[in-house]
Design a protein around this motif. Structure first.
Motif, PDB file in Angstrom:
ATOM      1  N   ILE A  26       0.924  -1.208   0.104  1.00  0.00           N
ATOM      2  CA  ILE A  26      -0.070  -0.101   0.047  1.00  0.00           C
ATOM      3  C   ILE A  26       0.868   1.136   0.192  1.00  0.00           C
ATOM      4  O   ILE A  26       0.428   2.024  -0.720  1.00  0.00           O
ATOM      5  N   GLY A  27       1.953   1.142   0.795  1.00  0.00           N
ATOM      6  CA  GLY A  27       2.643   2.453   0.798  1.00  0.00           C
ATOM      7  C   GLY A  27       3.566   2.715  -0.211  1.00  0.00           C
ATOM      8  O   GLY A  27       3.577   3.979  -0.749  1.00  0.00           O
ATOM      9  N   MET A  28       4.175   1.884  -0.795  1.00  0.00           N
ATOM     10  CA  MET A  28       4.942   1.650  -2.039  1.00  0.00           C
ATOM     11  C   MET A  28       4.159   2.445  -3.232  1.00  0.00           C
ATOM     12  O   MET A  28       4.527   3.014  -4.110  1.00  0.00           O
ATOM     13  N   THR A  29       2.736   1.778  -3.383  1.00  0.00           N
ATOM     14  CA  THR A  29       1.932   2.309  -4.358  1.00  0.00           C
ATOM     15  C   THR A  29       1.765   3.891  -4.348  1.00  0.00           C
ATOM     16  O   THR A  29       1.801   4.365  -5.255  1.00  0.00           O
ATOM     17  N   ILE A  30       1.212   4.236  -3.149  1.00  0.00           N
ATOM     18  CA  ILE A  30       0.696   5.270  -2.860  1.00  0.00           C
ATOM     19  C   ILE A  30       2.190   6.378  -3.000  1.00  0.00           C
ATOM     20  O   ILE A  30       2.243   7.553  -3.619  1.00  0.00           O
ATOM     21  N   GLY A  31       3.320   5.959  -2.434  1.00  0.00           N
ATOM     22  CA  GLY A  31       4.607   6.615  -2.511  1.00  0.00           C
ATOM     23  C   GLY A  31       5.059   6.852  -4.034  1.00  0.00           C
ATOM     24  O   GLY A  31       5.454   8.159  -4.372  1.00  0.00           O
ATOM     25  N   LEU A  32       5.360   6.076  -4.982  1.00  0.00           N
ATOM     26  CA  LEU A  32       5.492   5.970  -6.178  1.00  0.00           C
ATOM     27  C   LEU A  32       4.485   7.109  -7.034  1.00  0.00           C
ATOM     28  O   LEU A  32       4.740   7.913  -7.800  1.00  0.00           O
ATOM     29  N   GLY A  33       3.230   6.984  -6.683  1.00  0.00           N
ATOM     30  CA  GLY A  33       2.420   7.752  -7.096  1.00  0.00           C
ATOM     31  C   GLY A  33       2.487   9.255  -6.883  1.00  0.00           C
ATOM     32  O   GLY A  33       2.276  10.032  -7.525  1.00  0.00           O
ATOM     33  N   LEU A  56      -1.748   6.866 -10.497  1.00  0.00           N
ATOM     34  CA  LEU A  56      -1.844   5.400 -10.324  1.00  0.00           C
ATOM     35  C   LEU A  56      -0.616   5.021 -10.781  1.00  0.00           C
ATOM     36  O   LEU A  56      -0.540   3.678 -10.865  1.00  0.00           O
ATOM     37  N   ALA A  57       0.712   5.450 -11.031  1.00  0.00           N
ATOM     38  CA  ALA A  57       1.572   5.191 -11.280  1.00  0.00           C
ATOM     39  C   ALA A  57       2.351   3.842 -10.434  1.00  0.00           C
ATOM     40  O   ALA A  57       3.164   3.098 -10.747  1.00  0.00           O
ATOM     41  N   GLY A  58       1.964   4.120  -9.344  1.00  0.00           N
ATOM     42  CA  GLY A  58       2.574   3.264  -8.295  1.00  0.00           C
ATOM     43  C   GLY A  58       2.118   1.849  -8.095  1.00  0.00           C
ATOM     44  O   GLY A  58       2.516   1.005  -7.862  1.00  0.00           O
ATOM     45  N   VAL A  59       1.163   1.525  -9.246  1.00  0.00           N
ATOM     46  CA  VAL A  59       0.746   0.271  -9.190  1.00  0.00           C
ATOM     47  C   VAL A  59       1.696  -0.698  -9.952  1.00  0.00           C
ATOM     48  O   VAL A  59       1.770  -1.951  -9.731  1.00  0.00           O
ATOM     49  N   VAL A 113      -6.927  -1.780  -2.998  1.00  0.00           N
ATOM     50  CA  VAL A 113      -8.070  -0.884  -2.648  1.00  0.00           C
ATOM     51  C   VAL A 113      -7.225   0.331  -1.769  1.00  0.00           C
ATOM     52  O   VAL A 113      -7.340   1.424  -1.828  1.00  0.00           O
ATOM     53  N   GLY A 114      -6.621  -0.182  -0.571  1.00  0.00           N
ATOM     54  CA  GLY A 114      -5.725   0.652  -0.042  1.00  0.00           C
ATOM     55  C   GLY A 114      -4.816   1.746  -0.928  1.00  0.00           C
ATOM     56  O   GLY A 114      -4.588   2.905  -0.972  1.00  0.00           O
ATOM     57  N   GLY A 115      -3.945   1.031  -1.719  1.00  0.00           N
ATOM     58  CA  GLY A 115      -3.051   1.596  -2.565  1.00  0.00           C
ATOM     59  C   GLY A 115      -3.449   2.673  -3.662  1.00  0.00           C
ATOM     60  O   GLY A 115      -3.237   3.658  -3.776  1.00  0.00           O
ATOM     61  N   VAL A 116      -4.734   1.986  -4.330  1.00  0.00           N
ATOM     62  CA  VAL A 116      -5.159   2.637  -5.375  1.00  0.00           C
ATOM     63  C   VAL A 116      -6.178   4.100  -4.760  1.00  0.00           C
ATOM     64  O   VAL A 116      -5.740   4.999  -5.396  1.00  0.00           O
ATOM     65  N   VAL A 117      -6.969   3.495  -4.040  1.00  0.00           N
ATOM     66  CA  VAL A 117      -7.673   4.695  -3.644  1.00  0.00           C
ATOM     67  C   VAL A 117      -6.729   5.875  -2.918  1.00  0.00           C
ATOM     68  O   VAL A 117      -7.134   7.078  -3.302  1.00  0.00           O
ATOM     69  N   GLY A 118      -5.902   5.622  -2.256  1.00  0.00           N
ATOM     70  CA  GLY A 118      -4.764   6.342  -1.569  1.00  0.00           C
ATOM     71  C   GLY A 118      -4.313   7.129  -2.639  1.00  0.00           C
ATOM     72  O   GLY A 118      -4.201   8.373  -2.621  1.00  0.00           O
ATOM     73  N   SER A 119      -3.677   6.420  -3.881  1.00  0.00           N
ATOM     74  CA  SER A 119      -3.095   7.298  -5.104  1.00  0.00           C
ATOM     75  C   SER A 119      -4.230   8.124  -5.560  1.00  0.00           C
ATOM     76  O   SER A 119      -3.706   9.287  -6.108  1.00  0.00           O
ATOM     77  N   ALA A 120      -5.335   7.789  -5.798  1.00  0.00           N
ATOM     78  CA  ALA A 120      -6.292   8.427  -6.455  1.00  0.00           C
ATOM     79  C   ALA A 120      -6.687   9.798  -5.825  1.00  0.00           C
ATOM     80  O   ALA A 120      -6.770  10.894  -6.589  1.00  0.00           O
TER      81      ALA A 120
END
Length: 258
Positions: A26-33, A56-59, A113-120
């Protein structure tokens, strides 16, 4: 089936590092985003960047951790020899793999859900200040917008399918290192090959069958008609890869000794 699912969930939940790997995904998905958001600049409608893909680049990183976790759900038991105990207690091998697939998909769903919603949400807060506004011809980044909702929900489904693909491959090869190598090779070898293919016809076909290229087309909200496949069809390609890997894993698990 309920008892098998409960047993697999208990093993997964109590495994060392599972919770921290979830937080890392979750953290790395949001972080890279966030890094992508910070580096994006668009001063006019002439900009060709896609704000949904930026946020959504963190995906791209999140899928690696999802794959690693899903691989170890099966391969770790082969590494320790615990698989013999599992199959002795629960001799229905298809049921065991199904339970593991449910656990892997559930973990990926939570991470996604955690990473994508946070990034969005972060993209919605940051990118309008970078010029990605309706005034410059860009769609809204709010999740209430149909394009952004499709990009976000599709990204979550993409991560779930990557988890199932990884589980199927690891079941077939039974080794963590080999499983992770094969999954990451499958995901990242196609983009490398695309760079070296100059023929437009073959380039387009490679884009259509490459799981990561086809699947992450679901994030596209600008220039959708230029994609080699429609966003949902591209996600369907990843679904076919995942289904094929699970069928292969099921056959190997059924026909081979533990």
């Amino acid at each position: 089936m309920i008892l098998t699912l409960h047993a697999e969930w208990t093993k997964f939940r109590t495994a060392a590092g599972t919770f921290w790997l979830l937080l890392a995904a979750i953290g790395m998905t949001i972080g890279l985003g966030a890094v992508a958001d910070a580096g994006a600049v668009c001063s006019s409608s002439a900009c060709s960047q896609d704000p949904a893909k930026i946020s959504l680049a963190g995906v791209y990183v999140g899928q690696v951790l999802v794959a690693v976790c899903a691989v170890t759900i099966m391969s770790a038991e082969y590494g320790t020899g615990m698989i013999r105990t599992t199959l002795t207690a629960m001799p229905n091998r298809v049921e065991v793999l199904t339970a593991k697939a449910v656990v892997a998909a559930g973990w990926a769903l939570v991470a996604g859900v955690g990473g994508v919603v946070g990034s969005a949400v972060l993209g919605q807060l940051v990118l309008p200040g970078k010029g990605f506004t309706p005034a410059n011809g860009f769609p809204s980044l709010a999740l209430s917008n149909a394009g952004m909702l499709r990009a976000a929900s599709g990204s979550v489904l993409y991560l779930v399918l990557i988890a199932l693909l990884s589980l199927g491959i690891s079941t077939a090869v039974r080794d963590s290192a080999a499983g992770i190598g094969l999954v990451l090779g499958l995901l990242f070898a196609f983009p490398i090959a695309l760079v070296m293919v100059s023929n437009p016809h073959w380039h387009r076909h490679l884009e259509q069958v490459a799981p990561m290229n086809a699947g992450l087309g679901i994030q596209t909200t600008v220039g959708v008609h230029s994609l080699p496949l429609s966003p949902w069809a591209g996600l369907g390609v990843v679904g076919l890869w995942a289904a094929g890997a699970l069928v292969l894993g099921t056959l190997v698990l059924q026909l081979r000794d533990a």
